[in-house]
Each structure stands twice: as structure tokens, then as C-alpha cells.
Scaffold this motif. Structure first.
Motif, PDB file in Angstrom:
ATOM      1  N   THR A  86     -12.636 -49.648 -22.741  1.00  0.00           N
ATOM      2  CA  THR A  86     -11.255 -49.958 -23.149  1.00  0.00           C
ATOM      3  C   THR A  86     -10.317 -48.796 -22.844  1.00  0.00           C
ATOM      4  O   THR A  86      -9.127 -49.008 -22.617  1.00  0.00           O
ATOM      5  N   ALA A  87     -10.855 -47.567 -22.774  1.00  0.00           N
ATOM      6  CA  ALA A  87     -10.018 -46.400 -22.479  1.00  0.00           C
ATOM      7  C   ALA A  87      -9.595 -46.359 -21.025  1.00  0.00           C
ATOM      8  O   ALA A  87      -8.633 -45.668 -20.675  1.00  0.00           O
ATOM      9  N   PRO A 114     -16.208 -50.051 -25.912  1.00  0.00           N
ATOM     10  CA  PRO A 114     -15.235 -49.052 -26.350  1.00  0.00           C
ATOM     11  C   PRO A 114     -15.407 -47.731 -25.610  1.00  0.00           C
ATOM     12  O   PRO A 114     -16.343 -47.569 -24.815  1.00  0.00           O
ATOM     13  N   PRO A 115     -14.526 -46.754 -25.874  1.00  0.00           N
ATOM     14  CA  PRO A 115     -14.528 -45.508 -25.098  1.00  0.00           C
ATOM     15  C   PRO A 115     -15.823 -44.708 -25.062  1.00  0.00           C
ATOM     16  O   PRO A 115     -16.175 -44.203 -23.989  1.00  0.00           O
ATOM     17  N   SER A 147     -20.558 -47.924 -23.494  1.00  0.00           N
ATOM     18  CA  SER A 147     -19.935 -48.561 -22.323  1.00  0.00           C
ATOM     19  C   SER A 147     -20.676 -48.186 -21.047  1.00  0.00           C
ATOM     20  O   SER A 147     -21.567 -48.918 -20.596  1.00  0.00           O
ATOM     21  N   TYR A 148     -20.356 -47.033 -20.463  1.00  0.00           N
ATOM     22  CA  TYR A 148     -20.921 -46.670 -19.163  1.00  0.00           C
ATOM     23  C   TYR A 148     -22.422 -46.390 -19.191  1.00  0.00           C
ATOM     24  O   TYR A 148     -23.074 -46.403 -18.148  1.00  0.00           O
ATOM     25  N   GLN A 201     -25.107 -54.244 -21.079  1.00  0.00           N
ATOM     26  CA  GLN A 201     -23.763 -54.730 -20.770  1.00  0.00           C
ATOM     27  C   GLN A 201     -23.505 -54.740 -19.261  1.00  0.00           C
ATOM     28  O   GLN A 201     -22.860 -55.647 -18.727  1.00  0.00           O
ATOM     29  N   ILE A 202     -24.017 -53.734 -18.574  1.00  0.00           N
ATOM     30  CA  ILE A 202     -23.819 -53.658 -17.121  1.00  0.00           C
ATOM     31  C   ILE A 202     -24.605 -54.762 -16.413  1.00  0.00           C
ATOM     32  O   ILE A 202     -24.101 -55.411 -15.486  1.00  0.00           O
TER      33      ILE A 202
END
Length: 447
Positions: free
Chosen positions: A34-35, A53-54, A59-60, A65-66
Motif C-alpha cells: 500500500t505504501a 501493507p507496508p 508484502s514483498y 500473496q505473490i
């Protein structure tokens, strides 16, 4: 060739990979936190998926999720860039299980080279020169004293699963050894969840030389020359050059040939970098990075070969586009890593860039994902761009670099540009006369 590649990264490297994909006619998907919703690579990609989220771990670094983003968008390959999941063997294995190609080496090769002790054993077996030291992890103080006495002081203790300078301690005498060993083990356990350490001979004034290699996974390997990454702060590279001002043509050919043969014998696939300490005409293996490097543009500048194109080609089964005889070295290139940091204290400086102007002209390249009005988030690495300069020789390259640094404008935040403006005028740098300790000594004098 792939139909659609998902880029599992952010910032300038995500944009770098995206551009290569577009040139090859491949559809692109980027993931973002989101960032990073207003990041340049998000704006330019064919598709984007918000994955959390950030915080990076949400996230990364969120593998599930990926993978879900790949399945939602129909991506048939993932380019990991560098950092984050680029050297995560589990990630490569999971992608393979989902019939998604990881644009990089096999999970097994990532695992081998990710374990510093196993990497050293493998390098030795492949004929790569290594630093004298222990054959494996040190079990206790008695073994540490024995190994140190055999190879001679000073010695350096390193975390087997380490990187970035964590879990590394130097002992100049036997009296220093016990404390250094325990401190290194404690740091390694806290940072990596593994307190295994090993001992190597500590070189007093080495250069950091790395060789860019590629393998096709079927027994062919080539090298694209070396880079000199000796200007470092806290084991983090700041300035990189190709070719190294410390090597001659014979040394360059010798170490390059050794590395190319090793990669071929290993059956390695894709891009890799074999890193050495170099002192008194000798090379000593320290590690292998199984990914694209931050500093890959200087190699591209002197060879004229797009390394990301090459990664994609090899991963798709197309093999290497060049043989060793096809690779020629032209001129000299230097890269400066521009960070959003205070140039004296190196404290991160997130915030809004109010004005951003990059230099231009012959031989100038800027890899950056920022722009005027972009807000640098505080959650990630402080690298905001790379200035890469190429000239017919090192003298011309340095002159061009000085001019380019004068043109570079980043307002609204603090950056490391002033540091590079100082370095480019320093006589030691102008003469190529520096080692891995030079920059920290220089900065200490300035303070």
C-alpha cells in the motif's frame, strides 16, 4: 519465451526489469504494498496487484500473496530482482511446484551458495581459490585456537548464514579470539537464527573484486568481466567500477576463465556473481550471489549486453545468446549508489522529493524509480537511484562523472550526492588507489 512476467520487487530494480520485459514484448505484472501504490513501476506496468501493507514481511516477503498474484493474473514467470526473495530457495521451489518459472538458478544452487560454509567447500571443489580457514563451522574455543594458529593472525570470524557485515568479528591475537568468537555467534544467532560461524585468514588491505557469470543450466558458462566494489561502508557497497583499476588483462582473463568453468561444471542456470578479496596478486573466494546485482549496469556499459534480457532468455530455455569469444570489453564504467540518507551520518531521510533532475549526455545512465513529488516511504532500503557513467577510459569516465554529479539535483530530502562529489575529486580515488577499508577511514577523518 514467456507471455507474462510478474516482477516481485519494487523501486529502481522493478522498473529496470519492467523495461527489459517491454523491449522483449512480454506483458508485465507488478506487485506492490500500500505504501508503493503511486510508484513509477506500478504506473507503467500492464497490471498491478496490491499484496499487503507496508512492512516487507507482510508484502514483498509474503510468498503466498505473490504466488496468488501469479495465479490471478496468469503470469508464467517471476523475476525477483535483488533483495527480498531473490535468494530464497523455498520461494523458487514453491514457484516450480505451481509450474511458474523462477527467473534465476535452481533452489538447490541457491541453498548451496546461501550457506557460506557449503559455498566455500563447493568453490574449492570447483577450482576457485579460497581464503585459508576452517573447513566448516567451528565447534568450540579449542578448535578456534587451533585453526587460527594454523593460518596465522589476524583472523576473521564469520556467520555461516550471514551477510551485510552481521556476525563478523576480527581477532588480531589469541587473547582477542574468545570474545570475538562468542560475539560473532551471538550476533549470528540473533540476526539469522543460526549461530554457526567459521574462521578465515583476515586480509589487511584487500580489494573487493567480483566476477559476473552466467550459466545456461546445461554445462555452458561465460563471464562478463569483473567489477571493483572496494569502496564500502559497513560492508555495504557505495561505488562500483568495471573494469577494476587494480587488475591487468592477464589477471582479468585468468580469474574470469576460472569462474566461467566453475559455473559450467556446476550446471548453474542464469546470472550469478562470484565475489573475491584480492591482495598481492591473489584472489580469495568469499561468496557467490545467486541473483542480479545492484551494480550490474557497469557490466552492461562495458559489454553492451543487457543482462536482464539474458536472464529472461536463459530462464525461458533459450540458452545463452553469446559465447565467451563474443564478449568484448569497451572502456570504463562507474556506478554511484544515490541513497536517501544524510551524507555525513548516513541516517535515512524519507520524505517528499520536491525537485528531481537527472544528468544527461553521452555515456550517462540513471536508473531510478523516483520523480518530483514522489514521497519516499520509510519502510524500505534507502537507495533511490544509481548514476552510471561510461567513458572510453577511466580518466574520461571520471571527468564525465564529475560533470554528471554537478548536474544531478534532488531537493526535499537529504542524499549521498555530496559524498560522491567529494570522492570524485580525491587523489586516491582518481588514481584508483583504495581498498575495502579506505572509505571508512576517509569518513572517520571527516568527522
Amino acid at each position: 519465451m514467456f507471455q507474462k512476467i510478474l516482477i516481485a520487487n519494487r523501486g529502481e530494480i522493478a522498473l529496470r526489469v519492467l523495461r527489459a520485459c517491454k523491449e522483449l514484448g512480454i506483458q508485465t505484472v507488478v506487485v506492490h504494498s500500500t505504501a508503493d501504490s503511486d510508484a513509477m513501476h506500478v504506473r507503467l506496468a500492464d497490471e498491478s496487484v496490491c499484496i499487503g501493507p507496508p512492512p516487507s514481511r507482510e508484502s514483498y516477503l509474503n510468498i503466498h500473496q505473490i504466488v496468488a498474484a501469479c495465479e490471478i493474473t496468469g503470469a508464467d514467470a517471476v523475476h525477483p530482482g535483488y533483495g527480498f526473495l531473490s535468494e530464497n530457495a523455498k520461494f523458487a521451489d514453491i514457484l516450480a511446484a505451481h509450474n511458474i518459472t523462477f527467473i534465476g538458478p535452481s533452489g538447490d544452487h541457491i541453498r548451496i551458495m546461501g550457506d557460506k560454509i557449503e559455498a566455500k567447500r563447493t568453490a574449492k571443489r570447483l577450482g576457485i581459490p579460497v581464503v585459508p580457514g576452517s573447513d566448516g563451522a567451528i565447534s568450540d574455543d579449542k578448535e578456534a585456537r587451533r585453526v587460527a594458529a594454523e593460518i596465522g593472525y589476524p583472523v576473521i570470524i564469520k556467520a555461516s548464514a550471514g551477510g551485510g557485515g552481521r556476525g563478523m568479528k576480527v581477532a588480531h591475537t589469541e587473547a582477542d579470539l574468545e570474545v570475538a568468537l562468542q560475539t560473532a555467534k551471538s550476533e549470528a544467532g540473533a540476526a539469522f537464527g543460526d549461530d554457526a560461524v567459521y574462521i578465515e585468514k583476515y586480509l589487511e588491505k584487500p580489494r573487493h573484486i567480483e566476477v559476473q557469470v552466467f550459466g545456461d543450466g546445461a554445462g555452458r558458462g561465460v563471464h562478463f568481466g569483473e567489477r571493483d566494489c572496494s569502496l564500502q561502508r559497513r560492508h555495504q557497497k557505495v561505488w562500483e567500477e568495471a573494469n577494476s583499476p587494480a587488475l591487468n588483462a592477464e589477471e582479468r582473463s585468468r580469474i574470469g576463465g576460472i569462474c566461467a568453468k566453475a559455473i559450467a561444471d556446476l550446471g548453474y542456470s542464469g546470472a550469478g556473481t562470484i565475489e573475491f578479496l584480492y591482495e598481492n596478486g591473489e584472489f580469495y573466494f568469499i561468496e557467490m550471489n545467486t541473483r542480479l546485482q545492484v551494480e550490474h549496469p557497469v557490466t552492461e556499459a562495458i559489454t553492451g549486453i543487457d543482462l536482464v534480457h539474458e536472464q529472461i532468455r536463459v530462464a525461458s530455455g533459450g540458452g545463452l545468446s553469446v559465447r565467451q569469444a563474443d564478449i568484448k570489453f569497451n572502456g570504463h564504467a562507474i556506478e554511484c549508489r544515490i541513497n536517501a540518507e544524510d551524507p555525513r551520518t548516513f541516517t535515512p531521510s524519507p520524505g517528499t522529493i520536491t525537485h528531481f533532475h537527472t544528468p544527461g549526455g553521452l555515456g550517462i545512465r540513471v536508473d531510478s524509480g523516483v520523480y518530483s513529488g514522489y514521497k519516499i516511504p520509510p519502510y524500505y532500503d534507502s537507495l533511490i537511484g544509481k548514476l552510471i557513467v561510461h567513458g572510453r577510459n577511466r580518466v574520461e569516465c571520471m571527468m564525465r562523472l564529475r560533470r554528471a554529479l554537478d548536474e544531478f539535483v534532488v531537493d526535499g530530502i537529504k542524499t549521498t550526492l555530496p559524498l560522491f562529489r567529494d570522492l570524485v575529486g580525491n587523489p586516491d580515488i582518481a588514481n584508483g588507489d583504495y581498498d575495502i577499508h579506505w572509505l571508512e577511514k576517509y569518513l572517520a577523518k571527516g568527522e
